[in-house]
Design a protein around this motif. Structure first.
Motif, short mmCIF file in Angstrom:
data_model
loop_
_atom_site.label_atom_id
_atom_site.label_comp_id
_atom_site.label_asym_id
_atom_site.label_seq_id
_atom_site.Cartn_x
_atom_site.Cartn_y
_atom_site.Cartn_z
N ALA A 121 0.83 -1.19 0.00
CA ALA A 121 0.00 0.00 0.00
C ALA A 121 0.88 1.26 0.00
N PRO A 122 0.55 2.27 -0.83
CA PRO A 122 1.36 3.49 -0.86
C PRO A 122 1.49 4.15 0.51
N ASP A 123 0.44 4.07 1.32
CA ASP A 123 0.52 4.66 2.66
C ASP A 123 1.66 4.04 3.46
N ASP A 124 1.76 2.70 3.35
CA ASP A 124 2.82 2.03 4.09
C ASP A 124 4.17 2.33 3.49
N LYS A 125 4.23 2.38 2.16
CA LYS A 125 5.49 2.75 1.50
C LYS A 125 5.96 4.10 2.02
N GLU A 166 4.83 5.31 -7.58
CA GLU A 166 3.64 5.79 -6.88
C GLU A 166 3.78 7.25 -6.50
N ILE A 168 2.92 10.10 -7.50
CA ILE A 168 1.78 11.03 -7.46
C ILE A 168 1.02 10.88 -6.13
N ILE A 169 1.01 9.64 -5.61
CA ILE A 169 0.34 9.44 -4.32
C ILE A 169 1.28 9.80 -3.17
N LEU A 173 0.78 12.38 -0.11
CA LEU A 173 0.89 12.02 1.30
C LEU A 173 1.86 12.95 2.01
N LEU A 459 -4.40 8.52 -13.30
CA LEU A 459 -5.60 8.14 -12.54
C LEU A 459 -6.86 8.82 -13.04
N THR A 467 -8.40 7.86 -4.72
CA THR A 467 -7.34 7.09 -4.08
C THR A 467 -7.52 7.03 -2.57
N SER A 468 -8.24 8.01 -2.01
CA SER A 468 -8.35 7.98 -0.56
C SER A 468 -9.34 6.91 -0.11
N PRO A 470 -10.90 3.16 -1.24
CA PRO A 470 -10.59 2.10 -2.19
C PRO A 470 -11.70 1.99 -3.24
N PRO A 471 -11.33 1.66 -4.46
CA PRO A 471 -12.33 1.52 -5.50
C PRO A 471 -13.34 0.44 -5.09
N PRO A 472 -14.57 0.56 -5.55
CA PRO A 472 -15.58 -0.41 -5.14
C PRO A 472 -15.15 -1.81 -5.54
N ARG B 375 -7.49 9.78 5.16
CA ARG B 375 -6.51 8.74 4.88
C ARG B 375 -5.61 8.52 6.10
N GLN B 379 -5.26 5.27 8.55
CA GLN B 379 -3.95 4.66 8.80
C GLN B 379 -3.70 4.53 10.31
N GLU B 567 -2.53 -0.25 -11.72
CA GLU B 567 -2.89 1.15 -11.50
C GLU B 567 -2.34 1.56 -10.15
N VAL B 568 -1.58 2.64 -10.12
CA VAL B 568 -0.92 2.98 -8.86
C VAL B 568 -1.96 3.24 -7.77
N TYR B 573 -6.93 -7.41 -4.95
CA TYR B 573 -8.14 -7.91 -4.32
C TYR B 573 -8.12 -9.43 -4.20
N ARG B 594 -4.18 -6.08 2.37
CA ARG B 594 -3.18 -5.13 2.87
C ARG B 594 -1.99 -5.94 3.33
N TYR B 597 -0.36 -6.62 7.11
CA TYR B 597 -1.36 -6.31 8.13
C TYR B 597 -2.21 -7.56 8.31
#
Lengths: 489, 805
Positions: A121-125, A166, A168-169, A173, A459, A467-468, A470-472, B375, B379, B567-568, B573, B594, B597
């Motif tokens: 996940a980009p957040d973790d990165k 990543e 752009i994300i 962040l 995107l 991005t904030s 998750p896609p459905p 976000r 987290q 896609e970044v 899934y 994730r 996790y």
């Protein structure tokens, strides 16, 4: 006669006092060496008590063995993907050997690059890149005279956050990060700490600091005794050697990337910025390039002049100044040309000049708005914006032949032309004969790549918000080939 | 006979048809073989006990013969220059020569020489062994005469019988073709039978001696009195308190380190804080306790003997075993108190720091949410949640994992993507958007690693009542299903043609009783359901919810291997499908994975109803070209979130067990060594068992690269790597000879050195999983298996030692 108990005690007391007194000059000498070699702990205004305790506990001599063991263990944790224990172990090593530069460089890189890449996940990165950057910054605090670690910090801000897949994300962040300390650099022009929201600005600040430190003569390489040892094959200083041209260009690069990233959606969901702000940043980029161009480098060879063997002074900026260039000696011309080509100096300087004009910024704005309209299917607006932009851009570039003919510019502009032509087709209009940059169309049609650092390309226009959350989740029917009947299942 | 009792060795038949043998005799031979060969062990508690007995028997044999021979030499019954002493000398000279000849042959210095069909080194070895055995026998015989009792002579006779029967068994096994015929190797002859039989015979001799030793220990055991044990224990406790200040030193160091922990240990992410802190604290407890025990226990006895304070004890009617066990009791009482104190202090500390961190992170998440930074809020909340889940004692219910590959073919493992990882439980991967599936099966399932034609069944039944308690709607419904299944089973059995009339009546009665139960269960299920429906209609959803079983929690930790970035920012899934084949119910969901996790899934408990303990969970990766990695313990049903504090104390119990074994070793060493040597011995045992046990195991398997200590020394000095073949110089041959002499002795250490590592379960605690009671019991038995023999060996040494001298 055996000395009495009393006498013994007195003798011991005197010996103790004498030894203590004898220690004073040696302690003073050691302290002086500590300051000279940037090994002192109190020099940074604070004592790392944990580090001090550990060194005391291990009585100095054992710390090498312990550090060795911890390195092995850290590698083992890395293999087992036990990242948090890896970080904790690495922290312990730095407590033991805070002045050993390799640990900071190696493990900082490890955290920012090798660990972060393992997380999906980009957040973790982002979290791990931040850990890595903070780690080298801790190294900077412990080794104030080392340009290497400052440069590493800058590189992580600039490259790991700014050029990752990543990014752009990651850049978004960074912008949203509440941790002000992490977004602070010491601005040399303003002479104070400043907080900035863009990682390229941080990269600029730290690169500039590294360059400045080299100019001030900071050259710590490795351990404290390295200067007293005569090496047969000395390890060169890693960053900031006198002829390290690329090193000196980095502040300008970072500033240019910042200016360029302002004019597109380089952070997911953050609109581009134009107008005076963008103009100012491009102007600053130009200043940085000129500063770089006016730095005196020495030619690699020596030439006999007036009976003496000398090295010629080389200024990269002379390559863009034909009058001055003509006055140079042949040798200086050779090196000026060679290094200007090597650094692509003419392109960068002219690009900054072209982009900093109000026309340049206006053209970029039209392209941006046109692209957004194009992506959302508003072709009328797109056509108008593209046309307007291309005209202005065409006018603007007339004064900058080098930039106009540059491949990168051709690619950027070609994409706009390609899209403009498509929009016109959609609207059922003819492509005008006088369409500027029409010559770029063929190449652009053959090129399907897009800018990976533009969130609109990667995107879509509504990038930020998608991005904030998750896609459905895909409905089951959308799942590719349904499992075949399983034997015996 | 169960399949596992037949080792592979015995499967194949010899090429020439061996003579017939009756099944009973064959079985007897197999049991004798199992009882004699120390390298054969079979799984299970009984098997472990038997292996333990075999090792003890050998140790007893060596100890018994050794003590008699030492007495013989001391009392000058042997070693005085008589004819038989030359036999001993011959053996002493022949042993290194044999090894040298062997090494020279492998290094091709000399050609292979055979005398009468036996290779020269083997022949020399037999001669040496026979000579040594003869000499020892004569020594023992001559000493037992004047100094031993009748029973000892009986033991000698028993030993002779044991050796004879061993040789007999060996010869018989060859005769009846019970050794596998390996192609290309010459057929087994009676000579091989004798040699192998002698090996078995040594174990049988050991059994005889062990019986003698046990008889002696039993006598001593009956004379032990609790009050004397208590008295010695109390004195030991006082002594360690007064003389060494040991508990206080340890406590103060513990407190000091704890006070400054945050200086050394900064967790990078809140999620892992608990794990780091628990790991560090238990390590600290373990270090301090083992260090204390290592220093205290081996010193006390030697100092007592040296300062002659031991007189005050041994002149009283105190048994020697009481001296040993009393000491151990005293030390263990001290350790117990310290473990309790450490546990209490560290739990308080953890409570303050980790729980404080959870509150802090949750507050930060709250603030971020209020500021609209969703976000970051997510987290942070996730971090707090992960941390909280590790500060518990989770009880996982794991199934058996097998795979389908991307063509739908079953496999035991998925795809290896070539990732470097810990090989303890390697993860293998499934490809996205293909039929590749990871399947966790519950119930009676075949072990995926067993051959398909001879599957070994595993018991992975779910204890459904744990998830669907009685008194809930699902619980009662499940009960209905279970009773129905029992009735069906009874009826099926009754319908079989061979059922006896008595059994049929019995089955009828059972069915009738079950039917009554069924009606009751049905009634209670309906009552509960209608009550829930009423409550729901009345808008009291909460109360209706309380009538249901709580949702089934599934926890998963998968790793992701991307072949393209995709896609970044878009996660990979996974598709989960839970199938309850018995009742025909199904659950299906898709969730983003994730990495690193714990992904949690709450499932309506209804899916478990009527599953009869069997369930199947399928995981597929939905994102094309991406891979999901998993190992068996990566997905489990969460049965219970136990109490962390209690679990932590269970982890400390592991350390307590370590301390117990170490105490036994320390006291044992103190019985015959001076205190500095005893101290070093205990430290060596601890290091070998804690840090180097894996190495020791490699050692016995001859899996150490680069040869033994002497060869390694040569490689070290000449900067040679571990792999290259060394040139057969004189130095290398000597080194290899020395290694061949030393290695067998060193590799026996693995039987004696306690495996301290396995007693340590603190990692499980730190990961937030409950320590299983069965594991604790097994570890306790293991610790006793080491501690008892050590303490009893200590008793024998102390008994035969002249402490008053």
């Amino acid at each position: 006669m055996r000395p009495s108990n009393q006498t013994k005690k007195m003798v011991y007391g005197i010996v103790i006092v004498a030894l203590l007194v004898a220690m004073v000059p040696s302690a003073a000498r050691v302290n002086q060496i500590k300051v000279e070699k940037d090994l002192g702990e109190a020099a940074i205004g604070q004592i790392d008590s944990g580090s001090f305790m550990m060194k005391l506990f291990l009585l100095g001599g054992f710390r090498g063995i312990v550090a060795n063991y911890l390195w092995l263990q850290a590698e083992e944790y890395k293999r087992d993907h036990d990242w948090d224990r890896l970080k904790a172990t690495v922290d312990l090593i730095t407590k033991l050997q805070p002045h050993f530069l390799s640990i900071w460089t190696f493990q900082g890189w490890n955290l920012a690059y090798n660990v972060s890449v393992e997380w999906d996940a980009p957040d973790d990165k982002y979290e791990w890149i931040k850990q890595g950057i903070k780690f080298v910054q801790e190294g900077v605090r412990n080794n104030q005279h080392s340009p290497d670690l400052i440069w590493d910090t800058a590189w992580f801000y600039y490259h790991k956050l700014g050029f990752a897949d990543e990014s752009i994300i990651l850049r978004r962040l960074f912008r949203d990060d509440e941790d002000e300390d992490f977004k602070t650099y010491y601005d040399l022009d303003e002479k104070r700490d400043v907080v900035r929201n863009d990682n390229f600005q941080l990269g600029y600040g730290w690169f500039a600091r590294a360059v400045n430190l080299v100019d001030e003569g900071g050259t710590r390489l490795g351990g404290g005794t390295s200067t007293d040892v005569t090496y047969i094959d000395p390890t060169p200083q890693r960053k900031g050697r006198p002829d390290d041209i690329a090193f000196r260009s980095m502040p300008a690069h970072a500033q240019t990337h910042y200016a360029a990233s302002l004019e597109k959606m380089s952070m997911a969901g953050v609109e581009a910025t134009f107008g005076e702000v963008a103009q100012n940043e491009w102007a600053k980029a130009l200043r940085e390039w000129e500063r770089f161009g006016q730095h005196k480098f020495l030619s690699h060879n020596v030439v006999e002049r007036d009976g003496k063997f000398v090295k010629d002074d080389v200024y990269l900026d002379d390559a863009t100044n034909p009058e001055k260039f003509k006055t140079l000696t042949e040798n200086a011309q050779y090196w000026t040309n060679r290094w200007a080509d090597q650094m692509n100096y003419r392109y960068w300087k002219e690009r900054s000049q072209a982009e900093m004009t109000s026309e340049g910024v206006a053209a970029r704005q039209s392209f941006y708005e046109g692209t957004k309209a194009y992506k959302t299917g508003d072709f009328a607006v797109a056509a108008a914006k593209f046309k307007e932009g291309l005209d202005v851009w065409n006018e603007n570039l007339k004064g900058f032949p080098t930039y106009r003919e540059d491949d990168l510019n051709k690619k950027d502009t070609g994409l706009v032309v390609k899209r403009y032509v498509r929009v016109l087709r959609q609207l059922g209009e003819e492509v005008p004969e006088t369409l500027p940059f029409k010559d770029l169309l063929a190449a652009a049609e053959a090129d399907n790549t897009v800018d990976p650092f533009d969130a609109i390309e990667m995107l879509g226009v509504g990038a930020g918000e998608s991005t904030s959350t998750p896609p459905p989740s895909q409905p089951r029917a959308a799942a590719p080939p349904a499992p075949q009947p399983q034997p015996g299942g | 006979m169960p399949a596992f009792l037949i080792p592979p060795l015995l499967w194949a038949q010899a090429a020439t048809t061996p003579p017939e043998i009756s099944p009973a005799a064959r079985n007897a031979l197999i049991w004798l073989y199992l009882g004699g060969d120390t390298t054969v062990a079979f799984p299970g508690l009984l098997g472990a006990l038997w292996t333990w007995t075999k090792i003890l028997a050998l140790v007893a044999l060596v100890g018994w013969v050794g003590s008699w021979v030492v007495t013989a030499v001391k009392e000058r019954y042997v070693g005085v220059g008589r004819w038989y002493d030359y036999l001993g000398l011959l053996a002493l000279a022949l042993i290194p020569l044999t090894v040298l000849a062997q090494v020279m042959q492998t290094e091709k210095w000399i050609g292979a020489v055979s005398i009468a069909g036996t290779p020269l080194p083997s022949l020399m070895g037999y001669v040496a062994a026979t000579a040594l055995a003869l000499w020892a026998l004569i020594g023992v015989w001559k000493t037992i005469g004047p100094r031993g009792r009748a029973v000892d002579k009986l033991v000698l006779v028993g030993m002779a019988l044991g050796m004879a029967s061993g040789v007999g068994v060996g010869v018989a096994m060859v005769r009846f073709g019970m050794f596998g015929q390996v192609p290309g190797v010459p057929e087994m002859t009676w000579r091989d039978g004798v040699v192998y039989g002698a090996r078995l015979g040594v174990t049988y001799m050991g059994y005889v001696v062990l019986a003698r030793v046990l008889a002696m220990v039993l006598g001593e055991l009956f004379s032990i009195r609790a009050r004397r044990l208590y008295a010695i224990g109390r004195v030991t406790l006082y002594e360690s308190n007064r003389k060494m200040w040991a508990p206080w030193v340890v406590l103060i160091v513990f407190g000091m380190v704890l006070a400054f922990t945050h200086w050394f240990l900064q967790p990078p992410r809140a999620a892992e804080m608990g794990r780091l802190y628990v790991g560090t604290l238990t390590l600290l407890c373990s270090l301090l306790l083992t260090a204390m025990v290592t220093i205290l226990t081996p010193i006390s006895l030697p100092t007592d003997i040296q300062q002659q304070t031991i007189y005050t004890v041994v002149t009283k009617p105190v048994r020697r075993l009481e001296v040993i066990w009393g000491r151990m009791l005293g030390y263990m009482a001290l350790v117990t108190v310290l473990v309790a104190l450490f546990g209490g202090i560290s739990l308080t500390y953890l409570w303050r720091t980790v729980m404080g961190e959870i509150t802090r992170v949750e507050a930060m998440a709250e603030k971020a949410r209020a500021d609209g930074r969703d976000r970051e809020a997510d987290q942070l909340a996730e971090q707090a949640d992960q941390l909280r889940s590790r500060m518990a004692a989770r009880v996982p219910v794991t199934g058996s994992l097998s795979f389908l590959d991307s063509k739908g073919t079953p496999h035991a493992m998925g795809i290896d993507v070539g990732q470097e990882q810990s090989m303890k439980e390697p993860r293998s991967h499934i490809e996205g958007a293909t039929p590749a599936t990871a399947i966790w099966r519950y119930g009676a399932v075949p072990d995926p690693f067993s051959p398909p034609n001879r599957p070994v069944m595993l018991d992975r039944h779910i204890d459904v009542s744990q998830f669907l308690p009685a008194g809930t709607i699902e619980g009662e419904e499940n009960r209905v299903f279970e009773i129905q299944a029992q009735i069906a089973a009874a009826e099926q059995e009754k319908a079989r043609p061979d059922v006896t009339p008595a059994r049929a009546t019995q089955l009828d009665a059972t069915a009738a009783r079950l039917k009554a139960d069924l009606d009751k269960a049905k009634a209670s299920f309906e009552a509960l359901s209608s009550r829930a429906a009423e409550l729901e209609a009345a808008g009291k959803e909460d109360e209706a919810e309380a009538l249901h079983a709580s949702p089934l929690k599934i926890e998963m930790t998968f790793n992701i291997y991307r072949t393209t970035k995709g896609e970044v920012g878009k996660p990979v899934y996974a598709d989960i499908e839970i199938t309850n084949d018995a009742a025909g119910s199904k659950f299906q969901d898709v969730f983003p994975v994730r990495e690193y996790y714990t992904n949690r899934l709450l499932v309506q408990p209804h899916v478990l109803v009527g599953c009869l303990g069997s369930l199947r969970i399928d995981i597929r990766c939905m994102s094309p070209t991406q891979y999901l990695g998993m190992a068996e313990s990566d997905l489990y049903l969460l049965a219970d979130n136990g109490d962390f504090g209690w679990n932590y104390m269970k982890g400390l119990f592991g350390i307590w067990l370590q301390a117990m074994v170490l105490t036994a070793v320390g006291v044992f060493a103190g019985t015959f060594l001076s205190w500095p040597v005893a101290l070093l011995t205990t430290i060596a045992f601890f290091i070998a068992g804690q840090l180097a046990f894996g190495f020791l195991i490699d050692f016995t398997r001859q899996a150490v690269l680069g040869g033994g200590p002497f060869e390694s020394l040569i490689r070290l000095v000449t900067h040679d790597n571990q792999m290259s073949e060394l040139a057969p110089t004189a130095g290398v041959v000597v080194a290899k000879t020395l290694d061949s002499l030393v290695m067998p002795i060193m590799s026996m250490l693995v039987y004696i050195v306690p495996n301290f590592q396995v007693l340590d379960v603190t990692n499980t605690v730190a990961d937030g999983f409950a320590v299983d009671w069965r594991l604790m019991l097994a570890n306790t038995l293991l610790a006793l298996a080491y501690a008892l023999p050590f303490s009893i060996a200590g008793y024998f040494i102390l008994k035969n030692r002249e402490v008053a001298a």
